[in-house]
Write an enzyme that holds these catalytic residues in place. Structure first.
Site, PDB file in Angstrom:
ATOM      1  N   HIS A 124      42.842  36.050  42.515  1.00 46.92           N
ATOM      2  CA  HIS A 124      42.897  36.722  43.820  1.00 46.92           C
ATOM      3  C   HIS A 124      43.582  35.840  44.866  1.00 46.92           C
ATOM      4  CE1 HIS A 124      40.722  40.474  43.304  1.00 46.92           C
ATOM      5  NE2 HIS A 124      39.720  39.868  42.699  1.00 46.92           N
ATOM      6  N   GLU A 167      38.610  35.194  39.889  1.00 48.18           N
ATOM      7  CA  GLU A 167      38.574  34.991  41.341  1.00 48.18           C
ATOM      8  C   GLU A 167      39.735  34.111  41.796  1.00 48.18           C
ATOM      9  OE1 GLU A 167      36.874  36.972  42.924  1.00 48.18           O
ATOM     10  OE2 GLU A 167      35.516  37.578  41.323  1.00 48.18           O
ATOM     11  N   CYS A 183      36.246  44.629  39.077  1.00 45.79           N
ATOM     12  CA  CYS A 183      36.613  43.953  40.318  1.00 45.79           C
ATOM     13  C   CYS A 183      36.103  44.798  41.471  1.00 45.79           C
ATOM     14  CB  CYS A 183      38.134  43.818  40.387  1.00 45.79           C
ATOM     15  SG  CYS A 183      38.706  43.012  41.892  1.00 45.79           S
TER      16      CYS A 183
HETATM   17 NI    NI Z   1      38.241  40.845  41.615  1.00 49.55          NI
END
Ligand code: NI
Length: 169
Positions: A145, A142, A99
């Site tokens: 997130h 993603e 990440c």
């Molecule tokens: Ni990430």
């Protein structure tokens, strides 16, 4: 268009839930362009989310087409997914993930093998796509997130599944 600074763990903004995009303004278009530049500026970068650059909006970009594994599998090339939702998922895979917000570590994380995603594209048009394999991992990572979830939150065993690395790649 520009490369934006990335928030680094343990910045508390990475733990916040992002808000849906309701208007497709020039500012949103500019943010998407900056996300694309920022992802491509990182060697090996296959995805990034708006909250990682300090904009708590439900926008992700993904592109696994240049990745050594992603390029070998079916993929959609460069993807912009806005307000994405997973309609269905299946199977399981364990993949070593990194990440951009956690540059010092990688970890083995379990994800669905495939996902069916409902989202909007950069013009606000609905897109429904099925993704498998490595691209599906990137999309799930993603999308996490957007809910303030990092891969470290999904590690099953801290003893055996987290790895230190010297540099991001
Ligand atoms: Ni990430």
């Amino acid at each position: 268009m520009s490369v934006l600074p990335i928030l680094i763990f343990p910045d508390t903004r990475l733990k916040e839930k992002s808000a849906p995009v309701s208007e497709f303004t020039p500012e949103v278009a500019a943010l998407i362009a900056d996300l694309q530049d920022t992802m491509h500026a990182s060697a090996g970068g296959v995805g990034i989310s708006a909250p990682q650059v300090g904009f708590p909006k439900r926008i992700i970009v993904v592109d696994v087409s240049a990745h050594r594994r992603g390029s070998q599998e079916h993929n959609h090339g460069f993807l912009v997914l806005i307000n994405p939702e997973i309609l269905a998922r299946g199977g399981r895979q364990i993949v070593r993930e990194g990440c951009m917000s956690i540059p010092d570590y990688t970890a083995n994380i379990e994800r669905a093998q495939w996902v069916l995603v409902d989202a909007l594209d950069r013009t606000g048009k609905q897109v429904i796509l099925e993704s498998i394999g490595f691209e599906a991992v990137a999309i799930q990572h993603e999308m996490d997130h957007l809910d303030g979830i990092l891969f470290l939150d999904r590690v099953i065993s801290i003893k055996t599944d987290i790895f230190r690395r010297k540099k991001y790649r």
